[in-house]
Design a protein around this motif. Sequence first.
Motif, short mmCIF file in Angstrom:
data_model
loop_
_atom_site.label_atom_id
_atom_site.label_comp_id
_atom_site.label_asym_id
_atom_site.label_seq_id
_atom_site.Cartn_x
_atom_site.Cartn_y
_atom_site.Cartn_z
N LYS A 6 -34.91 -35.31 21.27
CA LYS A 6 -35.21 -36.47 22.11
C LYS A 6 -36.70 -36.52 22.44
N GLY A 7 -37.30 -37.69 22.20
CA GLY A 7 -38.72 -37.89 22.45
C GLY A 7 -39.61 -37.60 21.27
N GLY A 8 -39.07 -36.95 20.23
CA GLY A 8 -39.87 -36.63 19.06
C GLY A 8 -40.16 -37.84 18.20
N ASN A 9 -41.20 -37.75 17.37
CA ASN A 9 -41.53 -38.84 16.47
C ASN A 9 -42.05 -38.27 15.16
N LEU A 10 -41.99 -39.08 14.11
CA LEU A 10 -42.50 -38.67 12.80
C LEU A 10 -42.84 -39.91 11.99
N PRO A 11 -43.79 -39.80 11.04
CA PRO A 11 -44.12 -40.93 10.17
C PRO A 11 -42.95 -41.24 9.23
N VAL A 12 -42.77 -42.51 8.91
CA VAL A 12 -41.77 -42.93 7.93
C VAL A 12 -42.44 -43.88 6.94
N PRO A 13 -41.95 -43.95 5.71
CA PRO A 13 -42.56 -44.85 4.71
C PRO A 13 -42.36 -46.31 5.09
N ALA A 14 -43.39 -47.12 4.89
CA ALA A 14 -43.30 -48.56 5.15
C ALA A 14 -42.61 -49.21 3.96
N ALA A 15 -41.33 -48.94 3.83
CA ALA A 15 -40.56 -49.39 2.67
C ALA A 15 -39.13 -49.66 3.14
N ALA A 16 -38.24 -49.89 2.19
CA ALA A 16 -36.85 -50.13 2.51
C ALA A 16 -36.20 -48.83 2.99
#
Length: 398
Positions: A6-16
């Motif tokens: 909870k509260g964590g974040n991470l980069p994700v691809p700007a894709a489908a």
Amino acid sequence: MTVMTKGGNLPVPAAALQVAVTWRQGARVPDVDVSALLLDATGRVRSDADLVFYNQPAHPSGAVRHLGKGQGADGTGADWLWLDLAAVELGMDRVVVAASTDTGTFGQVPFLDVRVALPDGQQVASFTIGDASTETAFVFGEFYRRNGGWKFRAVGQGYASGLAGLATDFGISVAEDPQPVPVAPPPAAPAHPAPVAASFPAPPADRLAAELALSFPPFTHRASGKERVTCPPNLPPGARVVVEIECRDSISVHIDSCDAYGRADRDLLSTYEDEVHARTFATVPEDRPLSLVVRADTPWTLRVLPLAHARRLVHSLNGRGPDLLVYEGSAGVLSFVHQGQSNFVVWHYFTSDDPEWQDDEEDLLVNEVGRLDVLAPVRAPGLLRIEADGPWRIGVGG
């Protein structure tokens, strides 16, 4: 895959991306309905159109779609969203993934989590909700813009006031009378709504290319003996999909598609091998979920996959038993070698040249018994459905 807290974040691809809220189903477990809200820099929607859920399954921009629900053999339920971050409009800074219960609270829903994956099934992130109690709506996570890219944050915030309370916080108009609230599923709504044609784009003239571009979460079902399997309603209506089965030590394995009354009406696959890993295809009905009858003597695993999972015939391919190949070449000649002792049959399905004929043409390219080495003409790109009892090889050209 990253397991988040909870509260964590991470980069994700700007894709489908495919996003699923999953839970363990049961006799007294509430059903879960997923939704998405597209928010601007103020943290609010521009209008009610920025809410996507099963009664409003596609955002006007096409960036978010509600795909519907699926069920695994282990009793796991899932409600799916499709999200194309690259298509989210400028000025929309966040996409919130939320859900509500039809009755009861999220404290009654076991093994509750959200999963983010690429269209090929590769997992990106998961976040488990372990502290739910009296909430009737939940924000699981959110995708947000950061430094020219996108990130995913695990939120885990509950609302005891239901989806209406959650929606009001984000600027959705909610009437005072709780019955006509536009964002909440009405009490009489079915747990598994029928598929909506707007969930998938209409196929263009090149049907094969359009179907190869379609994506949906793979469906897996495990059982033994004879069973009728109803696939989830998120499969694209009118499209052809891969049907794959694995089974060992069975006398025979058969798959039939069903008509609207649940009766077997078309033989999709029959094999008598001791160890079966076979593929064929089925066409999803326009007006109902795809239903299949599987017959075998031992435990089996059935998968329904996007057509892009079929192997492509470019130069030559080796295989054994029943299979499905995609041929994207032009008219020409194919070579066929079979090393088995029984039937070897190859059907070719391709788009008709006749504009008045809506169905596919079917060519029987090979229908022989035993070992063979033959050539046959192919008229156009299409699907090759192979029936065989032993090793084979198919090549392009003589």
